[in-house]
Write a protein that holds these residues in place. Structure first.
Motif, PDB file in Angstrom:
ATOM      1  N   MET A   1      16.577   5.844  -2.265  1.00 57.37           N
ATOM      2  CA  MET A   1      15.416   5.927  -3.142  1.00 57.37           C
ATOM      3  C   MET A   1      14.401   4.890  -2.644  1.00 57.37           C
ATOM      4  SD  MET A   1      14.340   7.425  -6.049  1.00 57.37           S
ATOM      5  CE  MET A   1      15.889   7.800  -6.919  1.00 57.37           C
ATOM      6  N   ARG A   2      13.149   5.296  -2.423  1.00 50.54           N
ATOM      7  CA  ARG A   2      12.142   4.356  -1.936  1.00 50.54           C
ATOM      8  C   ARG A   2      10.790   4.693  -2.562  1.00 50.54           C
ATOM      9  NH1 ARG A   2       8.963   7.108   1.454  1.00 50.54           N
ATOM     10  NH2 ARG A   2       9.843   8.669   2.873  1.00 50.54           N
ATOM     11  N   GLN A   3       9.862   3.752  -2.413  1.00 52.47           N
ATOM     12  CA  GLN A   3       8.525   3.969  -2.952  1.00 52.47           C
ATOM     13  C   GLN A   3       7.808   5.081  -2.181  1.00 52.47           C
ATOM     14  OE1 GLN A   3       5.932   0.652  -3.750  1.00 52.47           O
ATOM     15  NE2 GLN A   3       7.622  -0.735  -4.279  1.00 52.47           N
ATOM     16  N   TYR A   4       6.965   5.759  -2.927  1.00 52.47           N
ATOM     17  CA  TYR A   4       6.186   6.863  -2.350  1.00 52.47           C
ATOM     18  C   TYR A   4       5.284   6.372  -1.219  1.00 52.47           C
ATOM     19  CZ  TYR A   4       2.697  10.595  -2.005  1.00 52.47           C
ATOM     20  OH  TYR A   4       1.851  11.566  -1.541  1.00 52.47           O
ATOM     21  N   GLN A   5       5.262   7.141  -0.120  1.00 52.19           N
ATOM     22  CA  GLN A   5       4.376   6.850   1.004  1.00 52.19           C
ATOM     23  C   GLN A   5       3.485   8.057   1.261  1.00 52.19           C
ATOM     24  OE1 GLN A   5       6.835   5.794   4.351  1.00 52.19           O
ATOM     25  NE2 GLN A   5       7.753   4.017   3.327  1.00 52.19           N
TER      26      GLN A   5
ATOM     27  N   ARG B   1       7.451  17.022  -4.345  1.00 49.25           N
ATOM     28  CA  ARG B   1       8.601  17.656  -5.009  1.00 49.25           C
ATOM     29  C   ARG B   1       9.843  16.760  -4.990  1.00 49.25           C
ATOM     30  NH1 ARG B   1       8.538  23.283  -1.844  1.00 49.25           N
ATOM     31  NH2 ARG B   1       8.194  21.763  -0.172  1.00 49.25           N
ATOM     32  N   THR B   2       9.844  15.744  -4.130  1.00 50.13           N
ATOM     33  CA  THR B   2      10.977  14.819  -4.074  1.00 50.13           C
ATOM     34  C   THR B   2      10.777  13.612  -4.985  1.00 50.13           C
ATOM     35  OG1 THR B   2      10.031  13.618  -2.196  1.00 50.13           O
ATOM     36  CG2 THR B   2      11.458  15.509  -1.694  1.00 50.13           C
ATOM     37  N   MET B   3       9.719  13.630  -5.768  1.00 58.10           N
ATOM     38  CA  MET B   3       9.425  12.512  -6.659  1.00 58.10           C
ATOM     39  C   MET B   3      10.495  12.388  -7.744  1.00 58.10           C
ATOM     40  SD  MET B   3       6.857  10.247  -7.067  1.00 58.10           S
ATOM     41  CE  MET B   3       5.303  11.044  -6.594  1.00 58.10           C
ATOM     42  N   ASP B   4      10.978  11.169  -7.957  1.00 62.10           N
ATOM     43  CA  ASP B   4      11.909  10.896  -9.052  1.00 62.10           C
ATOM     44  C   ASP B   4      11.107  10.313 -10.200  1.00 62.10           C
ATOM     45  OD1 ASP B   4      13.808   9.560 -10.806  1.00 62.10           O
ATOM     46  OD2 ASP B   4      15.289   9.955  -9.235  1.00 62.10           O
ATOM     47  N   TRP B   5      10.838  11.122 -11.207  1.00 65.16           N
ATOM     48  CA  TRP B   5       9.942  10.723 -12.282  1.00 65.16           C
ATOM     49  C   TRP B   5      10.574   9.684 -13.199  1.00 65.16           C
ATOM     50  CZ3 TRP B   5       5.208  11.828 -11.263  1.00 65.16           C
ATOM     51  CH2 TRP B   5       4.895  12.956 -10.502  1.00 65.16           C
ATOM     52  N   LYS B   6      11.885   9.694 -13.346  1.00 64.96           N
ATOM     53  CA  LYS B   6      12.541   8.701 -14.197  1.00 64.96           C
ATOM     54  C   LYS B   6      12.382   7.299 -13.631  1.00 64.96           C
ATOM     55  CE  LYS B   6      16.023  11.741 -16.263  1.00 64.96           C
ATOM     56  NZ  LYS B   6      17.485  11.977 -16.451  1.00 64.96           N
TER      57      LYS B   6
ATOM     58  N   THR C   1      10.133   6.422 -11.431  1.00 65.90           N
ATOM     59  CA  THR C   1       8.696   6.147 -11.412  1.00 65.90           C
ATOM     60  C   THR C   1       8.226   5.602 -12.757  1.00 65.90           C
ATOM     61  OG1 THR C   1       8.293   7.866  -9.755  1.00 65.90           O
ATOM     62  CG2 THR C   1       6.416   7.176 -11.098  1.00 65.90           C
ATOM     63  N   MET C   2       8.684   6.217 -13.854  1.00 71.11           N
ATOM     64  CA  MET C   2       8.289   5.758 -15.190  1.00 71.11           C
ATOM     65  C   MET C   2       8.874   4.383 -15.506  1.00 71.11           C
ATOM     66  SD  MET C   2       6.271   8.004 -16.543  1.00 71.11           S
ATOM     67  CE  MET C   2       6.386   7.604 -18.298  1.00 71.11           C
ATOM     68  N   ARG C   3      10.109   4.128 -15.032  1.00 71.50           N
ATOM     69  CA  ARG C   3      10.781   2.865 -15.335  1.00 71.50           C
ATOM     70  C   ARG C   3      10.173   1.690 -14.578  1.00 71.50           C
ATOM     71  NH1 ARG C   3      15.512   4.525 -14.553  1.00 71.50           N
ATOM     72  NH2 ARG C   3      15.901   3.700 -12.458  1.00 71.50           N
ATOM     73  N   THR C   4       9.773   1.927 -13.336  1.00 68.71           N
ATOM     74  CA  THR C   4       9.248   0.842 -12.499  1.00 68.71           C
ATOM     75  C   THR C   4       7.719   0.747 -12.527  1.00 68.71           C
ATOM     76  OG1 THR C   4       9.171   2.262 -10.538  1.00 68.71           O
ATOM     77  CG2 THR C   4      11.216   1.056 -10.947  1.00 68.71           C
ATOM     78  N   GLY C   5       7.104   1.832 -12.933  1.00 65.64           N
ATOM     79  CA  GLY C   5       5.642   1.847 -12.924  1.00 65.64           C
ATOM     80  C   GLY C   5       5.063   2.135 -11.561  1.00 65.64           C
TER      81      GLY C   5
ATOM     82  N   LYS D   1      13.004  10.519  -3.661  1.00 65.87           N
ATOM     83  CA  LYS D   1      14.357  10.580  -3.140  1.00 65.87           C
ATOM     84  C   LYS D   1      14.314  11.050  -1.692  1.00 65.87           C
ATOM     85  CE  LYS D   1      16.690  11.614  -7.515  1.00 65.87           C
ATOM     86  NZ  LYS D   1      17.518  12.598  -8.266  1.00 65.87           N
ATOM     87  N   VAL D   2      15.074  10.403  -0.844  1.00 67.28           N
ATOM     88  CA  VAL D   2      15.120  10.763   0.572  1.00 67.28           C
ATOM     89  C   VAL D   2      16.472  11.417   0.861  1.00 67.28           C
ATOM     90  CG1 VAL D   2      15.020   9.918   2.955  1.00 67.28           C
ATOM     91  CG2 VAL D   2      13.595   8.860   1.178  1.00 67.28           C
ATOM     92  N   TYR D   3      16.409  12.588   1.490  1.00 65.52           N
ATOM     93  CA  TYR D   3      17.625  13.331   1.810  1.00 65.52           C
ATOM     94  C   TYR D   3      17.750  13.486   3.325  1.00 65.52           C
ATOM     95  CZ  TYR D   3      17.673  14.747  -3.120  1.00 65.52           C
ATOM     96  OH  TYR D   3      17.688  14.748  -4.489  1.00 65.52           O
ATOM     97  N   THR D   4      18.977  13.568   3.779  1.00 63.21           N
ATOM     98  CA  THR D   4      19.228  13.901   5.190  1.00 63.21           C
ATOM     99  C   THR D   4      20.048  15.177   5.234  1.00 63.21           C
ATOM    100  OG1 THR D   4      21.230  12.520   5.205  1.00 63.21           O
ATOM    101  CG2 THR D   4      19.171  11.520   5.986  1.00 63.21           C
ATOM    102  N   GLU D   5      19.772  15.998   6.234  1.00 66.54           N
ATOM    103  CA  GLU D   5      20.482  17.261   6.365  1.00 66.54           C
ATOM    104  C   GLU D   5      21.873  17.043   6.940  1.00 66.54           C
ATOM    105  OE1 GLU D   5      19.665  21.733   8.146  1.00 66.54           O
ATOM    106  OE2 GLU D   5      18.776  20.002   9.122  1.00 66.54           O
ATOM    107  N   GLU D   6      22.856  17.721   6.343  1.00 64.31           N
ATOM    108  CA  GLU D   6      24.210  17.651   6.888  1.00 64.31           C
ATOM    109  C   GLU D   6      24.219  18.279   8.270  1.00 64.31           C
ATOM    110  OE1 GLU D   6      26.730  19.647   4.161  1.00 64.31           O
ATOM    111  OE2 GLU D   6      26.767  18.016   2.716  1.00 64.31           O
ATOM    112  N   ARG D   7      24.869  17.624   9.191  1.00 64.43           N
ATOM    113  CA  ARG D   7      24.893  18.140  10.554  1.00 64.43           C
ATOM    114  C   ARG D   7      25.924  19.242  10.741  1.00 64.43           C
ATOM    115  NH1 ARG D   7      24.079  12.926  14.611  1.00 64.43           N
ATOM    116  NH2 ARG D   7      22.055  12.262  13.762  1.00 64.43           N
TER     117      ARG D   7
END
Length: 320
Positions: A66-70, A76-81, A83-87, A92-98
């Protein structure tokens, strides 16, 4: 698991190749495992293409961090919970299974030991399994599955290696060579249910399940299990039938035998013929109806054409 020795393999290979398969035959199928793909992107002429079938999920996604928006991040990968808690906006960052698990469910029951002109259904099923296994290995995915007969089943966990594929195919051959004509086992229906129950226990999620069978013994319980499996996985059904099975219901006269006793069925015995027609047609159609209901791709196979040609027609371009 022990791969058969050369001496034993030579003895087994004395059988008719249209009736029984061999490890050598299934090993050589790796050179024919081209011209088709199980990837999400399919050619326009593929049965898996279009909106009328479920899309293949492909490899799954693993949560990485989980990292700050860049700038440039997908909203669509925004974690709103968070975001609301931290202001501050977080994504969320995902990696594809190889690698992806591919499970092959290979039917080697008594009903598969039938072929009117070409090969037996059991041999065609073994060849389809071999083609799928070698193609999966080429795609660097893990392959395993369940080989089941009327009496028992063998589960092989998915792995990615040529030696593992050979072990899997050796078990397919062993089950195939155990088939013989005679009185069918009464546990055939139960074995199909047990096979799906075992699949549900080991499949996990985001796997590709390839079911290779004639569909005999399909019932409501099997349909429920397949529905549950398909909720988090992709399923492809390879439906193997013999041309004579489609003609049996319309035949006016025939002699039916279980290897010990026989009975003649003629057009004069209307009630018996109607009951027989209903059983034959229902056994074939129930499988198709269930696949259509749950939007599961159904690939038709017969015992006359080469298995690799049929698979290419269904899943991609026909390659000479």
């Amino acid at each position: 698991m022990v791969v058969p020795s050369t001496k034993n393999s030579q003895a087994l290979d004395e059988f008719d190749a249209d009736i029984y398969t061999s490890l050598d035959t299934l090993t050589r199928m790796q050179f024919k495992a081209h011209g088709f793909s199980f990837n999400p992107k399919q050619p326009i002429n593929s049965i898996l293409a279009g909106k009328n079938v479920s899309k293949l999920r492909g490899r799954g996604l693993n949560f990485e961090e989980m990292r700050q928006y860049q700038l440039g991040d997908d909203i669509r990968t925004m974690d709103w919970k968070v975001t609301m808690r931290t202001g501050k906006p977080h994504v969320k960052v995902y990696t594809e299974e190889r690698e992806r698990n591919v499970l092959l469910l290979v039917d080697q029951r008594q009903s598969m030991f039938f072929g009117s002109q070409g090969k037996t259904k059991s041999v065609i099923a073994a060849e389809i399994a071999a083609l799928a296994a070698w193609r999966t290995l080429q795609a660097t995915d893990r392959v395993g599955g369940i080989i089941y007969s009327s009496e028992n089943s063998v589960t092989i966990s998915p792995k990615r290696s040529k030696h593992h594929v050979l072990q899997f195919l050796a078990e397919v051959c062993r089950q195939n060579r155990a088939l013989s004509s005679g009185i069918p086992n009464t546990n055939a229906i139960l074995s199909l249910e047990n096979m799906f129950e075992q699949t549900l226990r080991i499949v996990g999620h985001d796997s590709l399940v390839i079911f290779i069978s004639d569909g005999m013994g399909w019932n409501d319980k099997c349909a429920e299990l397949v529905k549950t499996i398909s909720q988090h996985n992709d399923i492809i059904c390879c439906h193997v039938t013999d041309p004579l099975e489609h003609q049996l219901a319309g035949m006016k006269q025939m002699v039916v035998s279980d290897g010990d006793m026989q009975i003649e069925v003629s057009s004069d015995q209307t009630q018996l013929q109607q009951a027989f027609q209903q059983d034959v047609v229902q056994a074939i159609d129930n499988f198709r109806v269930a696949a259509r209901k749950y939007r599961i791709p159904l690939l038709p196979f017969n015992t006359l054409e080469p298995s690799e040609t049929q698979l290419r027609k269904a899943l991609g371009l026909v390659v000479a």
